[in-house]
Design an enzyme around this catalytic site. Structure first.
Site, PDB file in Angstrom:
ATOM      1  N   HIS A 185       0.796  -1.233   0.000  1.00 57.47           N
ATOM      2  CA  HIS A 185       0.000   0.000   0.000  1.00 57.47           C
ATOM      3  C   HIS A 185       0.831   1.287   0.000  1.00 57.47           C
ATOM      4  CE1 HIS A 185      -3.436  -2.475   0.236  1.00 57.47           C
ATOM      5  NE2 HIS A 185      -3.647  -2.496   1.534  1.00 57.47           N
TER       6      HIS A 185
ATOM      7  N   HIS B 267      -9.931   2.094   0.346  1.00 59.07           N
ATOM      8  CA  HIS B 267      -9.821   0.996   1.292  1.00 59.07           C
ATOM      9  C   HIS B 267     -10.876   1.044   2.401  1.00 59.07           C
ATOM     10  CE1 HIS B 267      -7.783  -2.198   3.479  1.00 59.07           C
ATOM     11  NE2 HIS B 267      -6.826  -2.248   2.572  1.00 59.07           N
TER      12      HIS B 267
ATOM     13  N   GLU C 111     -11.637  -3.670  -2.838  1.00 61.45           N
ATOM     14  CA  GLU C 111     -10.611  -2.758  -3.372  1.00 61.45           C
ATOM     15  C   GLU C 111     -10.428  -3.014  -4.858  1.00 61.45           C
ATOM     16  OE1 GLU C 111      -7.043  -3.398  -0.814  1.00 61.45           O
ATOM     17  OE2 GLU C 111      -8.503  -4.460   0.388  1.00 61.45           O
TER      18      GLU C 111
END
Ligand code: BGC
Length: 376
Positions: free
Chosen positions: A130, A204, A341
């Protein structure tokens, strides 16, 4: 004379586009808190004519709350989050956040572009996750409000400088959150660069459509428009294979309760401690297409997701362990939220059979995802 009419017309067009009270979707701005290093954080609350409310802060572009009605018209918050900025800064498992530059994992934090090697932070055991130590979920975004006839948008901008978190190129990023009166939130992602780089942006939010965060999400019925998924190794890096979902716990082609197969003795389920995989979406095109849905029968809430992305990471909150304090009563328990996602595939920069994640100077990164709510 003609010029005057022309200017008048321009003025009218401009006014119609921008006057807040002409829009049936409103935006309220309020102080949310101060970061540990003294930045003031504001919350922008988009509210549509029906009563849906989506709140976003300029820290991480985080959706802090999302109020949707149940079948009896009761509005409740359906996303996990915190009630203060410092928890978002210090312990956020990406609740509600914008993710970048690269959403999901890159094996061992390494990739190369045109024979040049790059090394990123390994912030998830031996892998990069991420965007790194200070990804887009932890930066301050500039926010502008825009009003349209039956929707309103927050335009979030951030310039990620060359080699920030190890990624090459100055990357101009724009994310537009638009709420309309059909209970849809559209998230548009745009980016351009001055050096070839890699990009994979996503949102997210952890959903719990029951509105009761003390309940887990195992009774939600999920559908995913994918005949195959990407199996992973024990560190959750895709092996490169695209495996058919038929006769596996990964088959969500017809709506199925999340809990039905989640405890099966299956190597892939064991690696993720539940679902934490990327599904390969059917009929991937540049147009928005149906990706996934989730339905909670206790409230009647139905969430449908549309996107033009090739994949969706479906994550069932398997790392929530009861240690994080809820913004309401209690703590967030195991599997009390799930994420949809939409994204490019994990580790694409190192897996040449996956869709490319590179962005070159002169190109524009443009993706879009729509979250639509209704009741049944
Ligand atoms: C990942 C999970 C990770 C979570 C962090 C998800 O996108 O797939 O493995 O733990 O993000 O909250």
């Amino acid at each position: 004379m003609k010029n005057i009419y022309f200017l008048l017309l321009l003025f009218l067009i401009f006014t119609c586009e921008n006057i807040n009270n002409m829009s049936l979707v409103t935006i309220e701005k309020q102080f949310f808190g101060e970061t540990l290093d003294g930045n003031e954080i504001y919350e922008y609350i988009l509210k549509n004519e029906k009563g849906m409310e989506v709140s976003v802060i300029n820290y991480g572009g985080i959706i802090t709350s999302w109020k949707a009605k149940d079948r009896d018209d009761n509005y409740q918050d359906i996303v996990l989050g915190f009630d203060n900025i410092n928890d978002y800064e210090t312990k956020n498992p990406y609740f509600g956040a914008l993710i970048g530059r690269y959403g999901n994992r890159i094996a061992k934090g390494k990739f190369s572009i045109d024979d040049k090697n790059y090394t990123l932070a390994t912030n998830n055991d031996e892998n990069h996750l991420h965007g790194g130590l200070k990804g887009f979920d932890k930066v301050i975004w500039n926010i502008e409000e825009i009003f349209h006839e039956s929707s309103a948008s927050l335009v979030l901008k951030y310039i990620s400088s060359d080699m920030e978190e190890g990624y090459p190129g100055n990357l101009n990023v724009k994310v537009i959150y638009t709420l309309n009166n059909n209970d849809e939130l559209i998230v548009k992602y745009e980016a351009d660069t001055d050096k070839t780089t890699i990009v994979n942006l996503t949102q997210h939010s952890y959903f719990n459509l029951s509105g009761d965060f003390n309940q887990d999400i195992l009774n939600h019925e999920v559908k995913i428009n994918a005949d195959s998924f990407l199996p992973v190794d024990s560190t959750l890096i895709p092996t490169g294979e695209k495996r058919e979902v038929f006769d596996t716990p990964f088959d969500f082609l017809q709506p199925k309760k999340i809990g039905r197969d989640i405890e099966m003795d299956n190597e892939q389920i064991n690696y993720g401690n539940g679902y934490d995989h990327c599904w390969v979406l059917n009929k991937h095109t540049d147009e928005l297409q149906f990706v996934a849905s989730a339905y909670d029968d206790s409230s009647g809430r139905l969430l449908e997701v549309y996107s033009n992305q090739p994949g969706i990471q479906f994550y069932t909150g398997n790392f929530l362990d009861g240690s994080l304090k809820s913004k309401y009563e209690g703590n967030y328990k195991f599997r009390s939220g799930f994420c949809f996602e939409t994204q490019n595939f994990p580790n694409s920069p190192n897996e040449h059979s996956f869709p490319s994640a590179s962005l070159r100077p002169g190109e524009k990164y443009l993706t879009q995802t729509k979250f639509k709510f209704s009741v049944k």
